[in-house]
Every structure is written in structure tokens, then in C-alpha cells.
Design a protein around this motif. Structure first.
Motif, short mmCIF file in Angstrom:
data_model
loop_
_atom_site.label_atom_id
_atom_site.label_comp_id
_atom_site.label_asym_id
_atom_site.label_seq_id
_atom_site.Cartn_x
_atom_site.Cartn_y
_atom_site.Cartn_z
N LYS A 269 0.84 -1.20 0.00
CA LYS A 269 0.00 0.00 0.00
C LYS A 269 0.88 1.26 0.00
O LYS A 269 0.58 2.23 -0.69
CB LYS A 269 -0.95 0.01 1.19
N MET A 270 1.94 1.23 0.79
CA MET A 270 2.84 2.38 0.85
C MET A 270 3.46 2.65 -0.53
O MET A 270 3.51 3.79 -0.98
CB MET A 270 3.94 2.11 1.88
N VAL A 271 3.93 1.59 -1.20
CA VAL A 271 4.52 1.74 -2.53
C VAL A 271 3.48 2.29 -3.50
O VAL A 271 3.76 3.21 -4.27
CB VAL A 271 5.10 0.39 -3.02
N TYR A 272 2.28 1.76 -3.44
CA TYR A 272 1.21 2.22 -4.32
C TYR A 272 0.93 3.70 -4.11
O TYR A 272 0.85 4.47 -5.07
CB TYR A 272 -0.05 1.38 -4.06
N MET A 273 0.79 4.11 -2.85
CA MET A 273 0.50 5.52 -2.54
C MET A 273 1.63 6.44 -2.99
O MET A 273 1.39 7.49 -3.60
CB MET A 273 0.25 5.69 -1.04
N ALA A 274 2.86 6.05 -2.70
CA ALA A 274 4.01 6.89 -3.08
C ALA A 274 4.10 7.01 -4.60
O ALA A 274 4.35 8.10 -5.14
CB ALA A 274 5.30 6.30 -2.51
N ASN A 275 3.87 5.91 -5.30
CA ASN A 275 3.92 5.95 -6.76
C ASN A 275 2.79 6.79 -7.34
O ASN A 275 2.97 7.45 -8.37
CB ASN A 275 3.90 4.54 -7.33
N GLN A 276 1.62 6.79 -6.71
CA GLN A 276 0.52 7.64 -7.16
C GLN A 276 0.91 9.12 -7.06
O GLN A 276 0.61 9.90 -7.96
CB GLN A 276 -0.74 7.41 -6.32
N ILE A 277 1.56 9.48 -5.97
CA ILE A 277 2.01 10.86 -5.79
C ILE A 277 3.00 11.23 -6.89
O ILE A 277 2.91 12.30 -7.50
CB ILE A 277 2.62 11.05 -4.39
N ALA A 278 3.94 10.33 -7.15
CA ALA A 278 4.93 10.59 -8.21
C ALA A 278 4.26 10.73 -9.57
O ALA A 278 4.61 11.62 -10.35
CB ALA A 278 5.97 9.47 -8.24
N THR A 279 3.30 9.87 -9.85
CA THR A 279 2.59 9.93 -11.13
C THR A 279 1.90 11.28 -11.30
O THR A 279 1.95 11.89 -12.37
CB THR A 279 1.56 8.79 -11.22
N PHE A 280 1.28 11.76 -10.23
CA PHE A 280 0.62 13.07 -10.30
C PHE A 280 1.64 14.16 -10.61
O PHE A 280 1.44 14.96 -11.52
CB PHE A 280 -0.11 13.39 -8.99
N PHE A 281 2.72 14.22 -9.86
CA PHE A 281 3.68 15.30 -10.04
C PHE A 281 4.43 15.21 -11.36
O PHE A 281 4.91 16.22 -11.88
CB PHE A 281 4.62 15.42 -8.85
N LYS A 282 4.53 14.02 -11.94
CA LYS A 282 5.17 13.89 -13.25
C LYS A 282 4.32 14.53 -14.34
O LYS A 282 4.84 14.88 -15.40
CB LYS A 282 5.44 12.43 -13.58
N THR A 283 3.04 14.74 -14.09
CA THR A 283 2.18 15.39 -15.08
C THR A 283 2.22 16.91 -14.96
O THR A 283 1.68 17.60 -15.83
CB THR A 283 0.70 14.94 -14.93
N GLN A 284 2.85 17.43 -13.93
CA GLN A 284 2.91 18.86 -13.71
C GLN A 284 4.10 19.46 -14.45
O GLN A 284 5.12 18.80 -14.63
CB GLN A 284 3.02 19.17 -12.21
N PRO A 285 3.99 20.72 -14.86
CA PRO A 285 5.12 21.35 -15.55
C PRO A 285 6.33 21.51 -14.64
O PRO A 285 6.20 21.55 -13.42
CB PRO A 285 4.56 22.70 -15.98
N GLY A 286 7.48 21.61 -15.26
CA GLY A 286 8.70 21.81 -14.50
C GLY A 286 9.54 20.55 -14.47
O GLY A 286 9.13 19.49 -14.95
N VAL A 287 10.71 20.67 -13.90
CA VAL A 287 11.63 19.54 -13.86
C VAL A 287 11.96 19.12 -12.43
O VAL A 287 12.85 18.31 -12.22
CB VAL A 287 12.94 19.88 -14.62
N ASP A 288 11.26 19.66 -11.47
CA ASP A 288 11.57 19.40 -10.07
C ASP A 288 10.54 18.47 -9.42
O ASP A 288 10.12 18.67 -8.29
CB ASP A 288 11.68 20.70 -9.30
N GLN A 289 10.14 17.43 -10.14
CA GLN A 289 9.12 16.52 -9.63
C GLN A 289 9.54 15.85 -8.32
O GLN A 289 8.73 15.72 -7.40
CB GLN A 289 8.77 15.44 -10.66
N ALA A 290 10.80 15.44 -8.21
CA ALA A 290 11.25 14.78 -6.98
C ALA A 290 11.15 15.72 -5.78
O ALA A 290 10.77 15.30 -4.69
CB ALA A 290 12.68 14.26 -7.14
N GLU A 291 11.46 16.98 -5.99
CA GLU A 291 11.34 17.96 -4.90
C GLU A 291 9.89 18.14 -4.51
O GLU A 291 9.56 18.23 -3.32
CB GLU A 291 11.96 19.29 -5.32
N LYS A 292 9.00 18.17 -5.48
CA LYS A 292 7.57 18.31 -5.19
C LYS A 292 7.04 17.09 -4.44
O LYS A 292 6.24 17.23 -3.51
CB LYS A 292 6.79 18.53 -6.48
#
Length: 67
Positions: free
Chosen positions: A5-28
Motif C-alpha cells: 500500500k505504501m509503494v502504491y500511494m508513493a507511486n501515485q504521488i509521483a505519477t501526479f507530479f510527473k504530469t505537472q510542468p517543471g523539472v523538479d518533480q522529486a522535490e515536489k
């Protein structure tokens, strides 16, 4: 929380921020984890990464290094 569940939730967050503009997804992602995950959840995520980080998106792995 289960590791799956933790992996799923963390990956969902990453997926969301990868759709946002910019190159600082990991920071977000790191900021989101700081703001919305309780310390025990972040500790569990860190431990999972230290054990190899199975199943985690590369953006999540980088964000944990920034925590």
C-alpha cells in the motif's frame, strides 16, 4: 501500513507530479511527503528504500533522498 500500500500511494504521488510542468518533480514529491505523511510513514518509506526500494518509481526514490 503494508509495504504494498505504501509503494502504491508513493507511486501515485509521483505519477501526479510527473504530469505537472517543471523539472523538479522529486522535490515536489518530497515536499508532499513532508507535508502530508506522518513521520512513521516517512520512516517506513525510508526503510523500504534502504532495503532496495522494490516497486518504487525513480521519482519517489529521489524524493526520499531529499527528505
Amino acid at each position: 501500513m503494508s509495504p504494498e500500500k505504501m509503494v502504491y500511494m508513493a507511486n501515485q504521488i509521483a505519477t501526479f507530479f510527473k504530469t505537472q510542468p517543471g523539472v523538479d518533480q522529486a522535490e515536489k514529491v518530497a515536499n508532499h511527503l513532508k507535508d502530508f505523511w506522518e513521520p512513521r510513514m516517512r520512516d517506513q518509506l525510508r526503510a523500504h528504500v534502504e532495503a532496495g526500494g522494490a516497486g518504487l518509481d525513480a521519482v519517489v526514490l529521489e524524493s526520499v533522498r531529499r527528505l
